[in-house]
Design an enzyme around this catalytic site. Structure first.
Site, mmCIF file in Angstrom:
data_model
loop_
_atom_site.group_PDB
_atom_site.id
_atom_site.type_symbol
_atom_site.label_atom_id
_atom_site.label_comp_id
_atom_site.label_asym_id
_atom_site.label_seq_id
_atom_site.Cartn_x
_atom_site.Cartn_y
_atom_site.Cartn_z
ATOM 1 N N SER A 98 0.842 -1.180 0.000
ATOM 2 C CA SER A 98 0.000 0.000 0.000
ATOM 3 C C SER A 98 0.887 1.242 0.000
ATOM 4 C CB SER A 98 -0.959 -0.032 1.194
ATOM 5 O OG SER A 98 -1.977 0.910 1.039
ATOM 6 N N HIS A 103 -8.088 -4.964 -0.941
ATOM 7 C CA HIS A 103 -6.818 -4.401 -0.476
ATOM 8 C C HIS A 103 -6.040 -5.365 0.406
ATOM 9 C CE1 HIS A 103 -4.175 -1.006 -0.021
ATOM 10 N NE2 HIS A 103 -4.199 -1.094 1.284
ATOM 11 N N ASP A 121 -10.062 -3.807 -5.046
ATOM 12 C CA ASP A 121 -9.439 -2.919 -4.063
ATOM 13 C C ASP A 121 -9.871 -1.482 -4.326
ATOM 14 O OD1 ASP A 121 -7.790 -1.525 -2.350
ATOM 15 O OD2 ASP A 121 -5.940 -2.502 -3.003
#
Length: 705
Positions: free
Chosen positions: A557, A678, A643
């Site tokens: 991320s 995610h 995501d």
């Protein structure tokens, strides 16, 4: 070729040609500056629905290429690693039972099953506080997951009397949860589910009223709703709506059961509203009205309200206010703020208050009794990670804690504040065996280029030689004031036992040394995060943990931003391989797009590129915009099709651009989970398959397969 041949160098030229995405040049202009984006077409214009045949075909081709290079799932090194990782999980594991209301609850796993089973026993049937007899299954997530590619459960909240269970499910990975209520006496689902929620839920004291949060059309949690059991969800009452697109909303019930808490906030400001749980139709009452750069959190206890606030110092102080007067003029300071002491959280039981935080960068727990006497909890390791466990009983005489370190498996403690005694309730079992005496860890201080000392945690086998010959794996994050604590990882043993040292760089942008540490790595200071990571890698080379070219790096991320920027800026030959999970790499384009869910709320971390000064800094580190014609190390990139935090097209575009710019023969792989978001897979075994993929890549890249 189903997997690499150990006799053949791990090189791109050893495999069939990788997929190449077509280029359709798009010119993006801001502040008089132009950027080229030839892969903008990979963003499906129907997003969040992804149906474009060309996009899906390209992602599928990339997945197939990854399987050709690393071998398919269930074969070769990937399968042997999966079996190795799986052998460290207890097949029929279970958590320590905890009390909530008139029941003891437990989360357990059955042998061969991927998801949790939630069970309970009536407290009246317990013997000396321990469950007796067969439990009642209140939620079997395996049954919910049957026939689905993805299943995540958000809330699992029994009503105060234990009659009903509110729970939320997401079967797409997009974090859009459907809220359901089950009558635990009959097994009946009450009414239709409520779709589009954040997954959180809070019960009022009447056992009939529920509060939940709805997401808006941009997937932001914005509306707090009130629902009465048995009523049509279409008639649910709006309790609070957040108008500011940069502020998000959360909900919960205080441990005392006295209040429903509505929390709103950004990264740098917050606001809390309270509703009496025994008067659910009462209007929410603001504790402290919002103002810029003011963060606070609250916990009620007895006739007072505890408040952690950064009103006078970034690192927070603890104050107490009477329940009948929350005004700041009525606050009494209990723990002052300081540069070395950083307060992060509260847990208020009837007779004890626990304050979580850090002292000189290391975690600490302060315990305060009703008379005001305070002590700290002594833990067995010098460096560790600790947090609150399952504490659902306000009148409890002991506190449940979760504890681990780089060499200590996750341990559940009950702490008796009166006796100042820790009692071990469970140590995570590793069936295939684990001897902590074989491993050791260090906490080092790496000098950054501006003279700041950066903590680095390192773990390795005691037979690891610091002569530079061994491989080093370096992990980093450095954003959103999130500390990367020195947690234990059963999976990591697979690297340590193959000769790796594993390091975590506690770089600026996290909050290891308090909020100033975060501020030193955000907005115009974001380049510090990247510099710290590179300087930590160079320091570890100097300390003999690896030679240049023997280091692999990893981040996810915002940590993927870090990895991508580090690869663009690192001296050529420093890194051998990199793993970037769901990487946020197209920084400028994403933060110029206010239609995306996180854009407005991300401004306090990255800044708004509509500001020329912010744009200029971002242009200097944005991984996608800075891909250059140079050599890159072996690279594995992962993504999730559903995501919404880091949209799938960012890693896809980055991989495509890297393929046309890199001047080396190293392997570049993109793996997109087509039914996840995610966080990747949620099942305990499916998650291990993702780890096995990354570890297989690392072992081949380091020549250790």
């Amino acid at each position: 070729m189903s997997q690499p041949d150990a006799a053949v160098p791990f090189r791109q030229s050893a495999f069939p040609p990788p997929p190449l995405a077509r280029q359709e040049p798009v010119v993006l202009t801001a502040h008089g500056d132009s950027r080229q984006d030839p892969y903008d077409w990979l963003r499906d214009r129907g997003y969040p629905q992804v149906t474009d045949p060309a996009v899906l075909a390209h992602l599928t081709a990339e997945n197939d290429y990854t399987d050709r290079v690393l071998g398919t799932e269930g074969e070769g090194l990937r399968q042997s690693l999966f079996e190795e990782l799986k052998a460290r999980l207890k097949p029929d594991d279970s958590g320590v039972p905890y009390r909530a209301g008139g029941f003891l609850y437990q989360v357990r796993f059955a042998a061969g099953q991927d998801h949790a089973i939630h069970v309970r026993w009536p407290l009246a049937a317990a013997l000396d506080g321990q469950p007796a007899g067969d439990p009642q299954v209140i939620l079997d997530v395996n049954a919910l997951a049957a026939g689905k590619d993805f299943m995540d459960v958000g809330a699992v909240e029994p009503s105060p009397d234990g009659r009903y269970l509110a729970y939320s499910v997401d079967d797409q990975g997009a974090e859009m949860f459907t809220l359901l209520v089950r009558d635990l006496a009959t097994g009946e689902i009450l009414g239709p589910g409520v779709p589009g929620t954040s997954g959180e839920v809070a019960w009022a004291s009447d056992n009939r009223t529920l509060f939940y949060v709805l997401r808006d059309e941009s997937q932001r949690p914005k509306k707090v709703m009130r629902h009465t059991l048995g009523s049509d969800p279409g008639t649910d009452v709006l309790v609070y709506e957040e108008a500011d697109p940069s502020w998000w909303v959360g909900i919960g019930r205080s441990l005392s059961g006295r209040f429903i808490q509505i929390g709103t906030g950004t990264l740098v400001a917050s606001e809390t509203r309270l509703i009496p749980a025994d008067d659910p139709t009462a209007p929410p009452r603001v504790v402290v009205p919002r103002r810029d750069e003011h963060l606070y959190s609250v916990a009620d206890q007895g006739d007072g309200l505890w408040i952690l606030t950064n009103d006078r110092h970034l690192n927070f102080r603890l104050v107490r206010a009477p329940l009948d007067d929350w005004s700041e003029s009525a606050w009494q300071e209990v723990m002052p703020a300081g540069d070395r002491q950083y307060l992060t959280g509260l847990l208020a039981l009837r007779d004890w208050l626990l304050v979580f935080g850090r002292q000189d960068g290391l975690q600490q727990v302060w315990v305060r009794d009703a008379a005001g006497a305070t002590h700290t909890i002594a833990f067995p390791d010098a460096v560790f990670a600790v947090g609150a466990g399952a504490n659902a009983h306000y009148e409890a005489a002991t506190v449940r804690l979760r504890y681990d370190s780089l060499v200590t498996p996750p341990t559940t403690y009950d702490y008796d504040p009166a006796a100042r005694r820790l009692t071990v309730r469970k140590v995570q079992e590793i069936p295939s065996g684990y001897d902590p005496a074989l491993y050791t860890s260090e906490r080092l201080m790496a000098p950054a280029r501006d003279g700041t000392l950066i903590p680095v945690s390192v773990v390795y086998r005691k037979d690891f030689r610091k002569d530079g010959a061994g491989p080093l794996h370096l992990y980093g994050y450095g954003s959103y004031s999130m500390a990367m604590d020195p947690h234990f990882s059963p999976s990591r043993i697979s690297l340590l036992d193959r000769g790796f040292a594993y390091a975590i760089a506690h770089i600026r942008g996290g909050d290891e040394f308090g909020r100033p540490w975060h501020d030193a790595g955000r907005l115009l200071n974001k380049p510090n995060t990247i510099n710290d990571f590179l300087d930590a890698a160079q320091f570890l080379v100097q300390q003999g943990f690896a030679r240049p070219g023997h280091i692999s790096i990893e981040g996810g991320s915002a940590g993927g931003t870090l990895v991508g920027a580090a690869l663009n800026q690192a001296p050529e030959g420093l890194f051998r391989a990199a793993v970037a999970h769901v990487p946020f790499v197209d920084v400028i384009s994403t933060l110029l797009d206010e239609s995306l869910p996180l854009t407005a709320s991300d401004y306090p971390e990255w800044g708004n590129p509509n500001d020329p000064a912010i744009y200029a800094v971002m242009k200097g580190y944005s991984p996608y915009d800075n891909v250059a014609r140079r050599a890159y190390p072996h690279l594995l990139i992962t993504a999730g099709l559903n995501d919404y935090r880091v949209t799938y097209w960012e890693p896809a575009k980055w991989a495509a651009k890297l393929r046309t710019h890199k001047t080396d023969d190293h392997v570049l792989l993109l793996r997109t989970e087509m039914s996840a978001g995610h966080g990747g897979s949620t099942g305990r075994f499916d998650r291990l398959k993702e780890v096995a993929l990354a570890y297989a890549f690392l072992l081949w890249a380091h020549g250790l397969a």
